[in-house]
Design a protein around this motif. Structure first.
Motif, PDB file in Angstrom:
ATOM      1  N   GLN A  27       5.194  -9.001  -7.166  1.00 32.94           N
ATOM      2  CA  GLN A  27       6.611  -9.064  -7.501  1.00 32.94           C
ATOM      3  C   GLN A  27       6.755  -9.544  -8.941  1.00 32.94           C
ATOM      4  O   GLN A  27       5.940 -10.333  -9.429  1.00 32.94           O
ATOM      5  N   ALA A  28       7.774  -9.054  -9.604  1.00 32.83           N
ATOM      6  CA  ALA A  28       8.038  -9.465 -10.977  1.00 32.83           C
ATOM      7  C   ALA A  28       9.525  -9.717 -11.157  1.00 32.83           C
ATOM      8  O   ALA A  28      10.358  -9.075 -10.523  1.00 32.83           O
ATOM      9  N   CYS A  29       9.832 -10.672 -12.003  1.00 36.02           N
ATOM     10  CA  CYS A  29      11.224 -10.946 -12.370  1.00 36.02           C
ATOM     11  C   CYS A  29      11.205 -11.338 -13.836  1.00 36.02           C
ATOM     12  O   CYS A  29      11.141 -12.520 -14.189  1.00 36.02           O
ATOM     13  N   HIS A  30      11.219 -10.304 -14.697  1.00 34.76           N
ATOM     14  CA  HIS A  30      11.008 -10.537 -16.114  1.00 34.76           C
ATOM     15  C   HIS A  30      12.283 -11.019 -16.812  1.00 34.76           C
ATOM     16  O   HIS A  30      13.393 -10.607 -16.471  1.00 34.76           O
ATOM     17  N   THR A  32       4.280   3.958 -12.829  1.00 32.05           N
ATOM     18  CA  THR A  32       4.698   4.003 -11.431  1.00 32.05           C
ATOM     19  C   THR A  32       6.221   3.957 -11.400  1.00 32.05           C
ATOM     20  O   THR A  32       6.872   3.775 -12.434  1.00 32.05           O
ATOM     21  N   SER A  33       6.789   4.048 -10.203  1.00 32.40           N
ATOM     22  CA  SER A  33       8.250   3.957 -10.082  1.00 32.40           C
ATOM     23  C   SER A  33       8.757   2.590 -10.533  1.00 32.40           C
ATOM     24  O   SER A  33       9.883   2.463 -11.021  1.00 32.40           O
ATOM     25  N   LEU A  34       7.914   1.556 -10.395  1.00 31.68           N
ATOM     26  CA  LEU A  34       8.335   0.201 -10.775  1.00 31.68           C
ATOM     27  C   LEU A  34       8.346  -0.010 -12.283  1.00 31.68           C
ATOM     28  O   LEU A  34       8.998  -0.940 -12.767  1.00 31.68           O
ATOM     29  N   THR A  35       7.619   0.806 -13.028  1.00 33.21           N
ATOM     30  CA  THR A  35       7.567   0.628 -14.485  1.00 33.21           C
ATOM     31  C   THR A  35       8.449   1.619 -15.243  1.00 33.21           C
ATOM     32  O   THR A  35       8.471   1.615 -16.475  1.00 33.21           O
ATOM     33  N   GLU A  36       9.171   2.448 -14.510  1.00 32.78           N
ATOM     34  CA  GLU A  36      10.015   3.451 -15.175  1.00 32.78           C
ATOM     35  C   GLU A  36      11.019   2.813 -16.128  1.00 32.78           C
ATOM     36  O   GLU A  36      11.221   3.295 -17.251  1.00 32.78           O
ATOM     37  N   ALA A  37      11.647   1.721 -15.695  1.00 38.11           N
ATOM     38  CA  ALA A  37      12.657   1.072 -16.537  1.00 38.11           C
ATOM     39  C   ALA A  37      12.039   0.518 -17.812  1.00 38.11           C
ATOM     40  O   ALA A  37      12.653   0.571 -18.892  1.00 38.11           O
ATOM     41  N   THR A  38      10.826  -0.006 -17.708  1.00 39.04           N
ATOM     42  CA  THR A  38      10.146  -0.536 -18.894  1.00 39.04           C
ATOM     43  C   THR A  38       9.848   0.570 -19.886  1.00 39.04           C
ATOM     44  O   THR A  38      10.105   0.433 -21.093  1.00 39.04           O
ATOM     45  N   ALA A  81       0.771  -1.243   0.000  1.00 43.67           N
ATOM     46  CA  ALA A  81       0.000   0.000   0.000  1.00 43.67           C
ATOM     47  C   ALA A  81       0.801   1.292   0.000  1.00 43.67           C
ATOM     48  O   ALA A  81       0.208   2.361  -0.103  1.00 43.67           O
ATOM     49  N   SER A  82       2.103   1.248   0.111  1.00 43.15           N
ATOM     50  CA  SER A  82       2.812   2.502   0.355  1.00 43.15           C
ATOM     51  C   SER A  82       3.106   3.304  -0.899  1.00 43.15           C
ATOM     52  O   SER A  82       3.437   4.488  -0.816  1.00 43.15           O
ATOM     53  N   ALA A  83       2.958   2.693  -2.074  1.00 38.80           N
ATOM     54  CA  ALA A  83       3.292   3.410  -3.308  1.00 38.80           C
ATOM     55  C   ALA A  83       2.506   2.820  -4.471  1.00 38.80           C
ATOM     56  O   ALA A  83       1.862   1.777  -4.348  1.00 38.80           O
ATOM     57  N   GLY A  84       2.560   3.496  -5.603  1.00 41.76           N
ATOM     58  CA  GLY A  84       1.992   2.975  -6.835  1.00 41.76           C
ATOM     59  C   GLY A  84       0.500   2.707  -6.754  1.00 41.76           C
ATOM     60  O   GLY A  84      -0.266   3.468  -6.149  1.00 41.76           O
ATOM     61  N   ILE A  85       0.065   1.612  -7.373  1.00 43.14           N
ATOM     62  CA  ILE A  85      -1.348   1.268  -7.428  1.00 43.14           C
ATOM     63  C   ILE A  85      -1.907   1.059  -6.023  1.00 43.14           C
ATOM     64  O   ILE A  85      -3.025   1.489  -5.720  1.00 43.14           O
TER      65      ILE A  85
END
Length: 255
Positions: free
Chosen positions: A97-100, A195-201, A22-26
């Motif tokens: 969690q993701a590990c693409h 979100t911050s997690l998708t910036e690299a994508t 809950a602390s960030a993103g969606i």
């Protein structure tokens, strides 16, 4: 004189909601939306990660919020925490969690890490909240944040897709099992959300081009695009909605 039908309320006043991841993103967006609709929101995240700033932000806008350190991969800790703090009228599980990478290169360690959060953790968290509602004789609305990848495949996402397809499966089964308890179980399936997690994508031109080629609305999803959906599914406005997915993907899966 014709009597007009009335829309069921979207208000969540008097409801307690548990939001994992809950602390960030969606997850934070969902927490803010639930609080704005009147719910008392318990924000959960792994111990050691910052929750205070998120809680303070919601409180500063007049919302009711508190923090709960929780690692959903620890099943016993989940059961204890939910048993101690519940029952919760609402669950929104946004922990993930993701590990693409190419399927041929998937290590057992990476596989277990993603499955442990996205599938195993989500399953037992949903079960724990439902158990508390059943014991208390209360209705509820349980929402897992799944993905459009729970309905299609994606490049370099074999393990992630597998876990989200699994979430879609157990959601349907649990909805059938708990329907007579007036517990609704659904998923929200976003496309790629900024979100911050998708910036690299999005920073990778080839990946961004692949994404934009598939989103028919021709724009990247924003956190705000998910917030209304979570209020709808957890409110009385969705009183007849269970065992299904609300897909927020700009038309990706339609094709």
């Amino acid at each position: 004189m014709i009597s007009l039908p009335k829309t069921h309320s979207f208000s969540l006043k008097g409801k307690r909601a548990l939001v994992a991841g809950a602390s960030a993103g969606i997850g934070f967006g969902c927490s803010a939306a639930l609080a704005d609709a009147g719910a008392e929101v318990v924000l959960a995240l792994r111990p050691g990660e910052r929750l205070d700033a998120s809680v303070d932000a919601i409180r500063s806008e007049g919302g009711r919020a508190e923090a709960l350190p929780l690692d959903i991969s620890d099943i016993k800790a989940v059961e204890n925490a939910v048993g101690r703090s519940g029952p919760f009228d609402i669950l929104v599980n946004s922990a993930g969690q993701a590990c693409h990478g190419p399927a041929i290169e998937t290590s057992p360690e990476d596989f277990d890490a993603v499955v442990g959060i996205n599938f195993r953790g989500a399953y037992f968290l949903t079960r724990a909240v439902a158990a508390g509602l059943i014991e208390a004789g209360k209705p509820g609305s349980l929402v897992n944040i799944s993905s459009q990848m729970g309905h299609v495949g994606g490049q370099d996402r074999a393990v992630y897709c597998a876990t989200k397809h699994a979430v879609e499966g157990f959601t349907k089964a649990m909805a059938i099992e708990w329907g007579r308890n007036r517990i609704r179980v659904n998923t929200i399936c976003p496309t790629f959300i900024r979100t911050s997690l998708t910036e690299a994508t999005f920073a990778d031109p080839k990946r961004k081009a692949w994404i934009m080629d598939n989103i028919r609305l021709d724009r990247i999803g924003e956190i705000e695009d998910v917030m209304g959906a979570v209020v709808y599914l957890t409110s009385d406005a969705a009183a007849m909605v269970t065992g299904t997915s609300l897909i927020i993907d700009g038309g990706w899966t339609a094709a």
